[in-house]
Write a protein that holds these residues in place. Sequence first.
Motif, PDB file in Angstrom:
ATOM      1  N   GLY A  55       0.824  -1.201   0.000  1.00 33.11           N
ATOM      2  CA  GLY A  55       0.000   0.000   0.000  1.00 33.11           C
ATOM      3  C   GLY A  55       0.853   1.243   0.000  1.00 33.11           C
ATOM      4  N   THR A  56       0.276   2.322   0.458  1.00 29.76           N
ATOM      5  CA  THR A  56       0.986   3.599   0.503  1.00 29.76           C
ATOM      6  C   THR A  56       1.019   4.101   1.941  1.00 29.76           C
ATOM      7  OG1 THR A  56      -1.075   4.788   0.070  1.00 29.76           O
ATOM      8  CG2 THR A  56       0.296   4.224  -1.834  1.00 29.76           C
ATOM      9  N   VAL A  57       1.909   5.038   2.170  1.00 36.83           N
ATOM     10  CA  VAL A  57       1.976   5.733   3.449  1.00 36.83           C
ATOM     11  C   VAL A  57       1.258   7.064   3.267  1.00 36.83           C
ATOM     12  CG1 VAL A  57       3.467   6.726   5.209  1.00 36.83           C
ATOM     13  CG2 VAL A  57       4.152   4.623   4.032  1.00 36.83           C
ATOM     14  N   ALA A  58       0.181   7.261   4.014  1.00 37.74           N
ATOM     15  CA  ALA A  58      -0.566   8.516   3.930  1.00 37.74           C
ATOM     16  C   ALA A  58       0.149   9.569   4.763  1.00 37.74           C
ATOM     17  CB  ALA A  58      -1.982   8.313   4.436  1.00 37.74           C
ATOM     18  N   VAL A  59       0.583  10.630   4.108  1.00 40.13           N
ATOM     19  CA  VAL A  59       1.236  11.762   4.780  1.00 40.13           C
ATOM     20  C   VAL A  59       0.238  12.911   4.775  1.00 40.13           C
ATOM     21  CG1 VAL A  59       3.204  13.324   4.804  1.00 40.13           C
ATOM     22  CG2 VAL A  59       3.489  10.966   4.015  1.00 40.13           C
ATOM     23  N   LEU A  60      -0.281  13.244   5.944  1.00 39.14           N
ATOM     24  CA  LEU A  60      -1.373  14.193   6.050  1.00 39.14           C
ATOM     25  C   LEU A  60      -0.917  15.496   6.678  1.00 39.14           C
ATOM     26  CD1 LEU A  60      -4.163  11.743   7.292  1.00 39.14           C
ATOM     27  CD2 LEU A  60      -3.557  12.356   4.941  1.00 39.14           C
ATOM     28  N   PHE A  61      -1.123  16.591   5.944  1.00 39.43           N
ATOM     29  CA  PHE A  61      -0.831  17.937   6.430  1.00 39.43           C
ATOM     30  C   PHE A  61      -2.143  18.592   6.866  1.00 39.43           C
ATOM     31  CE2 PHE A  61       2.729  16.868   3.760  1.00 39.43           C
ATOM     32  CZ  PHE A  61       3.820  17.461   4.383  1.00 39.43           C
ATOM     33  N   ASN A  62      -2.040  19.819   7.373  1.00 42.87           N
ATOM     34  CA  ASN A  62      -3.226  20.502   7.889  1.00 42.87           C
ATOM     35  C   ASN A  62      -4.177  20.948   6.791  1.00 42.87           C
ATOM     36  OD1 ASN A  62      -2.667  20.401  10.693  1.00 42.87           O
ATOM     37  ND2 ASN A  62      -1.155  22.015  10.454  1.00 42.87           N
ATOM     38  N   ASN A  63      -3.636  21.500   5.702  1.00 43.02           N
ATOM     39  CA  ASN A  63      -4.497  22.075   4.674  1.00 43.02           C
ATOM     40  C   ASN A  63      -3.888  21.869   3.294  1.00 43.02           C
ATOM     41  OD1 ASN A  63      -2.517  24.265   4.312  1.00 43.02           O
ATOM     42  ND2 ASN A  63      -3.293  25.000   6.286  1.00 43.02           N
ATOM     43  N   ASP A  64      -4.634  22.276   2.281  1.00 37.98           N
ATOM     44  CA  ASP A  64      -4.201  22.071   0.895  1.00 37.98           C
ATOM     45  C   ASP A  64      -2.957  22.872   0.556  1.00 37.98           C
ATOM     46  OD1 ASP A  64      -6.320  20.355   0.496  1.00 37.98           O
ATOM     47  OD2 ASP A  64      -7.657  21.912  -0.291  1.00 37.98           O
ATOM     48  N   ALA A  65      -2.790  24.046   1.163  1.00 33.87           N
ATOM     49  CA  ALA A  65      -1.596  24.858   0.881  1.00 33.87           C
ATOM     50  C   ALA A  65      -0.324  24.122   1.298  1.00 33.87           C
ATOM     51  CB  ALA A  65      -1.696  26.202   1.595  1.00 33.87           C
ATOM     52  N   ASP A  66      -0.372  23.456   2.447  1.00 36.64           N
ATOM     53  CA  ASP A  66       0.785  22.685   2.896  1.00 36.64           C
ATOM     54  C   ASP A  66       1.048  21.498   1.971  1.00 36.64           C
ATOM     55  OD1 ASP A  66       1.059  24.393   5.031  1.00 36.64           O
ATOM     56  OD2 ASP A  66      -0.092  23.140   6.406  1.00 36.64           O
ATOM     57  N   VAL A  67      -0.024  20.874   1.483  1.00 37.16           N
ATOM     58  CA  VAL A  67       0.138  19.745   0.575  1.00 37.16           C
ATOM     59  C   VAL A  67       0.795  20.189  -0.723  1.00 37.16           C
ATOM     60  CG1 VAL A  67      -1.080  17.994  -0.777  1.00 37.16           C
ATOM     61  CG2 VAL A  67      -1.792  18.487   1.568  1.00 37.16           C
TER      62      VAL A  67
END
Length: 304
Positions: A120-132
């Motif tokens: 699978g994948t490793v989900a890397v989650l930031f706070n908002n779309d700008a950070d992504v």
Amino acid sequence: RRGCGCGMRMVASPPRRTGGKEVKVGRIGRSEGVPKGGVAGRVWSGSTRHPETWEEVVEQACQASAVAMRKGVTRILVEAHHEAGGAVRPQGVLGSAESMQMVYGLVALLLVERAQTKEGTVAVLFNNDADVQAARKFLRPDMQRFIRLDSLQTGGLQPEDSAIILVCSSNTGGNPFLIEAVQVIHYDGWREVPRPIFMVNPKLVALTSYSLQEKRRPTFLVDYTQAYFVNTRIFSNRVLNGSLLYRYSRKWELYMKYSHMSHLGHRLVSQYDGRPSREKITGELMWRSDAALRKQWMREDLVA
């Protein structure tokens, strides 16, 4: 150990002695599935080498997390507030080169320690779309098949996610209810096959029944085991800076560095079985600061 087939090989960095006896804790190893610049597979007894660069911070954080995972820990807390990696903090745009460097180190660790990560994948989650969007600029092509970038505000977990890394999750910057998205991920990770979750530099505060923020961490964070901690500004004045360091299963260590002799790096002050309070840290360092001011070798501008 068999690799995951991405064609890369991780080379463990040679340890450096700081006095003390070498303790082998097993190699994180050479794997075909781990990017370069990964994790060293040894630690040393006695005092820990204080990290002077961000690369050393990432290396130590991954070493400590590896030890914790081998003990069966699946909820891991990593807090790294280092002057060399100032961009990795719960403020402003977080998708920086420094934050992604920490992500790469943890993903490399997961590729070796968790066989199912290859599926699978490793989900890397930031706070908002700008950070992504900012993080995508630093996403290496060789890591794209392993990492899925998303935000807590508009995204979430997917069935193919085998592990989760929450980067600087914060509900103090104008979005107090972001903590609810973090809670969903926290409890979802225990369904069916447990998925490991790394919490990197969280800045989460509890909410009251009236949606007011309290100056305390939410209770679900007690489920996370502190694998690594460093704060090079835990104490600071014009004479010296204090730094607090911890690696999983070792003692908490307090270091200091004189402002006028910063080129000499940090020196160990004391070790503790548990995390020392702010009062204890101030007490340990303040009298040293006062004594240094009385020394004739101190620069005159420090006492002016």
